[in-house]
Design a protein around this motif. Structure first.
Motif, PDB file in Angstrom:
ATOM      1  N   ASP A   1       0.876  -1.170   0.000  1.00  0.00           N
ATOM      2  CA  ASP A   1       0.000   0.000   0.000  1.00  0.00           C
ATOM      3  C   ASP A   1       0.910   1.216   0.000  1.00  0.00           C
ATOM      4  O   ASP A   1       1.606   1.492   0.991  1.00  0.00           O
ATOM      5  CB  ASP A   1      -0.909  -0.011   1.238  1.00  0.00           C
ATOM      6  N   ARG A   2       0.911   1.970  -1.070  1.00  0.00           N
ATOM      7  CA  ARG A   2       1.853   3.081  -1.210  1.00  0.00           C
ATOM      8  C   ARG A   2       1.530   4.231  -0.260  1.00  0.00           C
ATOM      9  O   ARG A   2       2.327   5.170  -0.144  1.00  0.00           O
ATOM     10  CB  ARG A   2       1.864   3.599  -2.667  1.00  0.00           C
ATOM     11  N   ALA A   3       0.395   4.173   0.429  1.00  0.00           N
ATOM     12  CA  ALA A   3       0.064   5.211   1.418  1.00  0.00           C
ATOM     13  C   ALA A   3       0.754   4.952   2.753  1.00  0.00           C
ATOM     14  O   ALA A   3       0.824   5.849   3.608  1.00  0.00           O
ATOM     15  CB  ALA A   3      -1.445   5.277   1.628  1.00  0.00           C
ATOM     16  N   VAL A   4       1.288   3.745   2.957  1.00  0.00           N
ATOM     17  CA  VAL A   4       1.955   3.401   4.216  1.00  0.00           C
ATOM     18  C   VAL A   4       3.353   4.010   4.222  1.00  0.00           C
ATOM     19  O   VAL A   4       4.143   3.785   3.297  1.00  0.00           O
ATOM     20  CB  VAL A   4       2.036   1.868   4.390  1.00  0.00           C
ATOM     21  N   ALA A   5       3.668   4.778   5.264  1.00  0.00           N
ATOM     22  CA  ALA A   5       4.970   5.427   5.375  1.00  0.00           C
ATOM     23  C   ALA A   5       5.510   5.254   6.794  1.00  0.00           C
ATOM     24  O   ALA A   5       4.755   5.321   7.765  1.00  0.00           O
ATOM     25  CB  ALA A   5       4.859   6.912   5.032  1.00  0.00           C
TER      26      ALA A   5
END
Length: 456
Positions: free
Chosen positions: A80-84
Motif C-alpha cells: 500500500d503506497r500510502a503506508v509510510a
C-alpha cells in the motif's frame, strides 16, 4: 463474526481433515499468489525478485530476508503506497494510541527489540481473520461443550496479563477487546506486583486467562500456596516456553486445561500446542523452514539454527523467507495427538548463543545445551541464565513453594557444571542469582541472556 471469517474457519477445519496433501496444496497456491502480489505491489520485492522465474513453486527459490533488511526499506516494502514509516512511527511512539487503527484500516504492532532493532509491523484485515480462524481451529481441539457452557455462564470473563505501555501485539489485542467487551475483559500488566495481581484476579474470577507462560507458572505458585483462589476453564499461554513438566503442573494446580502457542509479530498465527505438548505449525497459512547457520535445510529430528517463515496471509507487508531467529526441533514422526500439521518445540533464540573465550579459541553453546539440564530438575518453575561476565554465569531460579530451594539449586548447578565440563569450560564460575528471573521491556522472560545483553 463476518462471513469471511466463517469461510476461513470452515476451510481451515476441512483442509486439516484432508491431511498433509491438502495442506501442502493450499500452501503452494497461497505462496505463488503472495509472491506475485508482492512483486506487483512492493518496489522492494519487485527489485529483489527481478531475476526469479515468473511463477514460484517453492520457498527455496526465494532469497532470505530479515528484520534489519526490511525495516531499512520500510516504505518500499509495503504494497500500500500510502503506508509510510514516519506516520507509523508517530503512532507507535505514542502510548496513548495503543489499539488505534492506522490509516483507518490497519493494525500496527511492534517488537520489543530484544534482537537489537525494533520492528514495526503493519497487519491487514485478512491476517486478523486468519488469526481468528486458527484460534477457533485450536480451541475446537481443546474445549468440550461443557467447557463452552461454563464460559458462557460466566459471561466470557477473560483476564489478559501482558506487557502494557507499548504497541506490542498482545497489548493492541487487549486494547481492542477491552473497547469491544468492556467489563468482561480485565487487562493486567505483567509488571504489576504479584500481591496486586492476586487481589484483582480473585475479585474478577475469570473464566479464561491469557498470560505469558512464565507468568502462568508464577500464578500457579500463588494458587498452590492458597493465596490465589480462581477456577478458570482455560489458560491460554503465550510468548515463552517452560520446562515441559510445568504445563502439567499448571493444569493440575488450577484443575483446568492449559494450552500454549508460539507466534511472533511477523506471524501471529504461527502455531498452537496440542495435548501432547507439541506446537503444531499452521502450515496451510505459513511456510516454515528449519535451517542451519548457512540457511541449508535441517532434517526433522535435528535442532535448527534458526527458522525461515513466509506469512501467506499479510498482503500489505509481505513477509517472505524471513529469518525469525528462533531455533526449533521438528518432530520426525507423526504426533500421537493425530494432528497432521508439523509438530515442533522451540529451543530458544539463535541470537542467545553464549560465547566463551578460551586459550584454545571461542566455545559457542546454543541455548538448548545450557537449558536442558536445568529444565530436568524438579521444582524449577522458571529460570534465567545470564552471562554476566566472561568467565561467570549467573543462574536465577524461581522454585515451586513445595520444593527445597537448596536441593533444587544444587541439582541445577550440578547439571549446568556437567555441561560446561563436557565442553572444556570447567573454569567458568556458576553463581546463584540473588533475585528471581528478570522481565525485559516487553514483559517477557528470556531463558538465556548473552554477555552483550547482560551488560546493557
Amino acid at each position: 463474526m463476518t462471513e469471511h471469517v466463517v469461510s476461513l474457519i470452515w476451510d481451515a477445519w476441512r483442509t486439516r481433515r484432508k491431511g498433509m496433501g491438502a495442506i501442502a496444496q493450499r500452501q503452494r497456491a497461497r505462496l505463488a499468489d503472495m509472491v506475485a502480489h508482492a512483486r506487483a505491489g512492493s518496489p522492494y520485492y519487485g527489485e529483489l525478485y527481478r531475476h526469479l522465474p515468473d511463477r514460484i513453486e517453492s520457498v527455496e527459490q526465494l532469497p532470505v530476508t530479515d528484520k534489519k533488511m526490511l525495516m531499512e526499506r520500510f516504505d518500499e516494502w509495503c504494497t500500500d503506497r500510502a503506508v509510510a514509516l514516519e506516520a507509523a512511527e508517530a503512532l507507535v511512539d505514542d502510548p496513548s494510541r495503543i489499539g488505534e487503527w492506522f490509516l483507518e484500516k490497519y493494525t500496527l504492532v511492534t517488537t520489543s527489540g530484544t534482537t537489537g532493532r525494533r520492528g514495526i509491523f503493519v497487519i491487514d484485515d485478512r491476517t486478523m481473520a486468519v488469526v481468528t480462524a486458527m484460534m477457533f481451529r485450536w480451541i475446537g481441539d481443546w474445549l468440550s461443550l461443557g467447557d463452552f457452557l461454563k464460559i458462557i455462564a460466566r459471561r466470557g470473563r477473560s483476564a489478559m496479563i501482558m506487557a502494557t505501555g507499548g504497541h506490542f501485539a498482545s497489548a493492541v489485542a487487549a486494547a481492542r477487546l477491552k473497547k469491544r467487551l468492556g467489563r468482561r475483559v480485565e487487562v493486567l500488566s505483567a509488571h504489576t506486583p504479584m500481591t496486586e495481581l492476586v487481589e484483582r484476579l480473585n475479585r474478577f474470577q475469570p473464566a479464561m486467562i491469557a498470560p505469558y507462560a512464565s507468568m502462568a507458572a508464577l500464578l500457579a505458585d500463588e494458587q498452590e500456596a492458597g493465596r490465589l483462589l480462581i477456577d478458570p476453564v482455560l489458560l491460554v499461554l503465550s510468548a515463552e516456553g517452560l520446562p515441559q513438566a510445568e504445563y502439567g503442573r499448571i493444569a493440575r494446580v488450577f484443575d483446568t486445561k492449559v494450552g500454549n502457542s508460539y507466534a511472533a509479530s511477523e506471524c501471529m498465527f504461527f502455531s498452537c500446542m496440542c495435548r501432547e505438548g507439541w506446537l503444531h505449525v499452521n502450515s496451510d497459512w505459513v511456510a516454515f523452514e528449519p535451517v542451519d547457520a548457512d540457511y541449508r535445510p535441517v532434517a526433522p529430528g535435528e535442532q535448527s539454527h534458526t527458522i525461515l517463515i513466509s506469512n501467506l496471509a499479510n498482503r500489505v507487508q509481505p513477509i517472505l523467507r524471513y529469518d525469525l531467529g528462533d531455533s526449533v526441533f521438528q518432530r520426525p514422526d507423526p504426533c500421537p495427538c493425530g494432528n497432521p500439521l508439523p509438530a515442533i518445540r522451540v529451543q530458544g533464540r539463535s541470537a542467545d548463543v553464549v560465547t566463551f573465550r578460551t586459550s584454545g579459541g571461542d566455545v559457542r553453546l546454543p541455548p538448548l545445551a545450557l537449558t536442558q539440564p536445568i529444565e530436568a530438575v524438579r521444582g524449577v518453575t522458571l529460570f534465567q541464565l545470564a552471562h554476566s561476565e566472561q568467565e561467570r554465569l549467573e543462574l536465577r531460579l524461581q522454585i515451586t513453594p513445595t520444593a527445597n530451594a537448596d536441593t533444587v539449586w544444587r541439582e541445577a548447578e550440578a547439571g549446568l557444571r556437567n555441561v560446561l565440563a563436557e565442553h572444556g569450560l570447567d573454569h567458568i564460575v556458576v553463581e546463584r542469582g540473588g533475585e528471581p528471573p528478570e522481565q525485559g521491556h516487553g514483559g517477557k522472560f528470556r531463558e538465556v541472556i548473552p554477555l552483550s545483553d547482560a551488560r546493557t
